[in-house]
Every structure is written in C-alpha cells, then in structure tokens.
Write a protein that holds these residues in place. Sequence first.
Motif, mmCIF file in Angstrom:
data_model
loop_
_atom_site.group_PDB
_atom_site.id
_atom_site.type_symbol
_atom_site.label_atom_id
_atom_site.label_comp_id
_atom_site.label_asym_id
_atom_site.label_seq_id
_atom_site.Cartn_x
_atom_site.Cartn_y
_atom_site.Cartn_z
ATOM 1 N N LEU A 147 0.827 -1.208 0.000
ATOM 2 C CA LEU A 147 0.000 0.000 0.000
ATOM 3 C C LEU A 147 0.863 1.260 0.000
ATOM 4 C CD1 LEU A 147 -2.815 -0.968 2.555
ATOM 5 C CD2 LEU A 147 -3.045 -0.678 0.083
ATOM 6 N N TYR A 148 1.942 1.241 0.783
ATOM 7 C CA TYR A 148 2.805 2.424 0.836
ATOM 8 C C TYR A 148 3.577 2.593 -0.468
ATOM 9 C CZ TYR A 148 6.088 5.925 2.404
ATOM 10 O OH TYR A 148 6.815 7.085 2.514
ATOM 11 N N LEU A 149 4.073 1.506 -1.035
ATOM 12 C CA LEU A 149 4.803 1.598 -2.298
ATOM 13 C C LEU A 149 3.896 2.074 -3.424
ATOM 14 C CD1 LEU A 149 6.974 -1.653 -2.052
ATOM 15 C CD2 LEU A 149 7.713 0.710 -1.710
ATOM 16 N N ILE A 150 2.636 1.651 -3.410
ATOM 17 C CA ILE A 150 1.672 2.141 -4.399
ATOM 18 C C ILE A 150 1.459 3.642 -4.226
ATOM 19 C CG2 ILE A 150 -0.753 2.060 -5.098
ATOM 20 C CD1 ILE A 150 -0.702 -0.945 -4.507
ATOM 21 N N GLN A 151 1.370 4.078 -2.976
ATOM 22 C CA GLN A 151 1.181 5.506 -2.696
ATOM 23 C C GLN A 151 2.338 6.333 -3.269
ATOM 24 O OE1 GLN A 151 -0.291 6.945 1.262
ATOM 25 N NE2 GLN A 151 1.766 7.812 1.426
ATOM 26 N N LEU A 152 3.538 5.803 -3.219
ATOM 27 C CA LEU A 152 4.713 6.521 -3.706
ATOM 28 C C LEU A 152 4.731 6.671 -5.224
ATOM 29 C CD1 LEU A 152 7.576 5.071 -1.473
ATOM 30 C CD2 LEU A 152 6.418 7.268 -1.243
ATOM 31 N N ARG A 153 3.876 5.919 -5.908
ATOM 32 C CA ARG A 153 3.832 6.007 -7.368
ATOM 33 C C ARG A 153 3.075 7.230 -7.852
ATOM 34 N NH1 ARG A 153 1.670 0.585 -9.870
ATOM 35 N NH2 ARG A 153 2.155 1.792 -11.759
ATOM 36 N N ASP A 154 2.479 7.987 -6.973
ATOM 37 C CA ASP A 154 1.740 9.196 -7.341
ATOM 38 C C ASP A 154 2.671 10.139 -8.108
ATOM 39 O OD1 ASP A 154 0.327 11.522 -7.564
ATOM 40 O OD2 ASP A 154 -0.270 11.629 -5.459
ATOM 41 N N PRO A 155 2.363 10.435 -9.378
ATOM 42 C CA PRO A 155 3.255 11.280 -10.184
ATOM 43 C C PRO A 155 3.370 12.710 -9.663
ATOM 44 C CG PRO A 155 1.169 10.909 -11.319
ATOM 45 C CD PRO A 155 1.187 9.990 -10.136
ATOM 46 N N GLY A 156 2.451 13.115 -8.802
ATOM 47 C CA GLY A 156 2.486 14.466 -8.271
ATOM 48 C C GLY A 156 3.481 14.658 -7.144
ATOM 49 N N ARG A 157 4.091 13.585 -6.688
ATOM 50 C CA ARG A 157 5.031 13.686 -5.586
ATOM 51 C C ARG A 157 6.389 14.181 -6.083
ATOM 52 N NH1 ARG A 157 3.394 11.451 -0.916
ATOM 53 N NH2 ARG A 157 1.455 10.267 -1.014
ATOM 54 N N THR A 158 6.954 15.117 -5.331
ATOM 55 C CA THR A 158 8.265 15.672 -5.688
ATOM 56 C C THR A 158 9.380 15.051 -4.859
ATOM 57 O OG1 THR A 158 7.947 17.493 -4.104
ATOM 58 C CG2 THR A 158 7.244 17.868 -6.381
ATOM 59 N N PHE A 159 9.016 14.325 -3.802
ATOM 60 C CA PHE A 159 10.026 13.721 -2.930
ATOM 61 C C PHE A 159 10.645 12.523 -3.635
ATOM 62 C CE2 PHE A 159 11.641 11.378 0.738
ATOM 63 C CZ PHE A 159 12.177 12.410 1.499
ATOM 64 N N SER A 160 11.987 12.489 -3.686
ATOM 65 C CA SER A 160 12.698 11.409 -4.369
ATOM 66 C C SER A 160 12.423 10.076 -3.702
ATOM 67 C CB SER A 160 14.198 11.694 -4.378
ATOM 68 O OG SER A 160 14.905 10.598 -4.907
ATOM 69 N N LEU A 161 12.008 9.117 -4.516
ATOM 70 C CA LEU A 161 11.666 7.795 -3.993
ATOM 71 C C LEU A 161 12.844 7.164 -3.277
ATOM 72 C CD1 LEU A 161 9.085 5.641 -4.980
ATOM 73 C CD2 LEU A 161 11.153 4.451 -5.611
ATOM 74 N N SER A 162 14.030 7.264 -3.877
ATOM 75 C CA SER A 162 15.209 6.611 -3.305
ATOM 76 C C SER A 162 15.721 7.325 -2.063
ATOM 77 C CB SER A 162 16.326 6.525 -4.349
ATOM 78 O OG SER A 162 16.787 7.812 -4.701
ATOM 79 N N ARG A 163 15.199 8.519 -1.775
ATOM 80 C CA ARG A 163 15.594 9.265 -0.582
ATOM 81 C C ARG A 163 14.600 9.094 0.557
ATOM 82 N NH1 ARG A 163 20.910 10.955 -1.049
ATOM 83 N NH2 ARG A 163 21.299 11.701 -3.164
ATOM 84 N N ASP A 164 13.580 8.303 0.327
ATOM 85 C CA ASP A 164 12.519 8.097 1.319
ATOM 86 C C ASP A 164 12.869 6.885 2.181
ATOM 87 O OD1 ASP A 164 10.228 7.655 2.762
ATOM 88 O OD2 ASP A 164 8.869 7.718 1.047
ATOM 89 N N LEU A 165 13.131 7.114 3.467
ATOM 90 C CA LEU A 165 13.509 6.020 4.364
ATOM 91 C C LEU A 165 12.445 4.938 4.416
ATOM 92 C CD1 LEU A 165 15.230 4.640 6.513
ATOM 93 C CD2 LEU A 165 14.252 6.202 8.214
ATOM 94 N N LEU A 166 11.178 5.322 4.484
ATOM 95 C CA LEU A 166 10.124 4.325 4.603
ATOM 96 C C LEU A 166 9.997 3.490 3.328
ATOM 97 C CD1 LEU A 166 8.129 3.143 6.534
ATOM 98 C CD2 LEU A 166 6.444 4.863 5.854
ATOM 99 N N PHE A 167 10.414 4.043 2.189
ATOM 100 C CA PHE A 167 10.458 3.242 0.956
ATOM 101 C C PHE A 167 11.411 2.063 1.149
ATOM 102 C CE2 PHE A 167 13.234 2.367 -2.718
ATOM 103 C CZ PHE A 167 12.328 1.727 -3.541
ATOM 104 N N TRP A 168 12.609 2.329 1.673
ATOM 105 C CA TRP A 168 13.611 1.275 1.864
ATOM 106 C C TRP A 168 13.192 0.301 2.965
ATOM 107 C CZ3 TRP A 168 17.190 0.325 -1.611
ATOM 108 C CH2 TRP A 168 17.567 1.347 -2.478
ATOM 109 N N LEU A 169 12.567 0.821 4.007
ATOM 110 C CA LEU A 169 12.047 -0.067 5.047
ATOM 111 C C LEU A 169 10.988 -0.992 4.472
ATOM 112 C CD1 LEU A 169 11.626 2.467 8.017
ATOM 113 C CD2 LEU A 169 13.464 0.803 7.711
ATOM 114 N N SER A 170 10.098 -0.425 3.657
ATOM 115 C CA SER A 170 9.021 -1.214 3.054
ATOM 116 C C SER A 170 9.566 -2.250 2.095
ATOM 117 C CB SER A 170 8.040 -0.289 2.309
ATOM 118 O OG SER A 170 7.447 0.638 3.186
ATOM 119 N N LEU A 171 10.572 -1.856 1.301
ATOM 120 C CA LEU A 171 11.177 -2.798 0.354
ATOM 121 C C LEU A 171 11.818 -3.965 1.097
ATOM 122 C CD1 LEU A 171 11.890 -3.364 -2.612
ATOM 123 C CD2 LEU A 171 14.002 -2.067 -2.264
#
Length: 229
Positions: A147-171
């Motif tokens: 659910l969180y990784l899907i949320q990060l796919r929002d094209p309107g987000r300016t925050f870098s995916l690879s700089r998001d700590l919770l992205f790496w935790l989720s992965l």
Amino acid sequence: MGVLDTFLENSFVPLYGITVAVALLRYRKYYYTPLKYLPILFAYTFFNELLGFLLLNNEEFSLFANDRYSFYNMVIYNIYSIFFYLYFLYLYWCYIENAKAKAFIRYSGIFFLLVALINPFFQDFMIRSQLYSYLVGGFLLIICSVLYLIQLRDPGRTFSLSRDLLFWLSLGLLIFYLGYLPIKIIKNSSIINDMGVAIMARRIHLSLILIMYSCFIIGFLRMRRRLSQ
C-alpha cells in the motif's frame, strides 16, 4: 559447515549492530517524526538476538528454573515479534494517506492483537514459536508495504523515492516476508525433518535477513529530511 554457512551465521548479528549505529548517526533527520523510535527497535533487535544466543549456548543463562527447559529462548522472540509488528503497523498508519487504508491498518492492529492473545492457547508462549500471530503479522506487513509503495507512485510527488527512508524499510520488509513466511510454515511441518531442507531453509532465512537489513541501512544512508506526520 561451509564458507557460505559460516558467513551467514556470523554476519546477521553484526548487521543488526551496524543498523543501530547508522540509525543513530542519521537520527537528526527524522527525530521529529513517528520514525524516531526506529533506533530503539533496532537496538532491541540487536540485544534480543545476543540474549537469545546466550540462552541457547550458555548453561549459566536460563529463563527457567527447570533444567529441562534451560535451553529454550523462544519466549523472548515471541515478545519481540509483538512489538515489532505493532510498531510498523503504527508507522504505516501514520504515513499512508488513503482513509480506507488507514482504517484497514487500524483494524488490522486490533486483529493482530487478538490473534496474539489467542495463539498461546494452541502453542505454549514460553517455549514455542507463535506461528499464527507471526504469519498474520507478516502478512499484514506485506499488505501495508505494498500500500505504501503504491502511494509513492503518485506522479504528483516531488520527494525522491530513493531518498525516502520508509520506501527502503518497506522494500526490505516486503522482500523478507514474501520469502520467509513460506519457510516459517515449512519449519512447523514435518518436511523440516529432512536435514537438507532444514539447511536450505536456514540459508534462505539468513540471506533474507541480510537483504532486509541492507535495505534498512541503505535507507538511512540515502534518506533526506522529510516533513513530520
């Protein structure tokens, strides 16, 4: 024991310690957010594993007065799992924005607690792994990670995916639980009595731990300061 097995058996505990160190070094970037308890959780992981090793390998350390149970250390892992699952469910509840998803996570936490309370009636909490609560917790973390990784796919987000700590935790969580939940089921079946299967299951388990915590470390090293939730 081969070179690979020796490496795997002796690398995951130091990796826990490295994760604690890196989490503390980068603490100023997230101390004001719900992520601020991560160093405590990872320190708990590290010391819990050390205690488990002492209980298993040193006769002077025991949680039970009865010598019959002197080498049992499962109770500390059962307690740890409850805190681990609940904290990550809390994190996802904080950071996932969809109202229905947040409600799902809230009810999932309640459901997990109910399973954790019921599980000891089927498996002794002090000396047996709590299979049902572990599987439920792992399955819920898989769903929350997706659910969180899907949320990060929002094209309107300016925050870098690879700089998001919770992205790496989720992965890391997603890779670990997708790989380990089937092994957890196998470990509690008669199949594990086959020595070859047991050795392979152990290798995969430890490899998944290394991958997960490597993702965590990468996340801390690459993260940028983010707004609190």
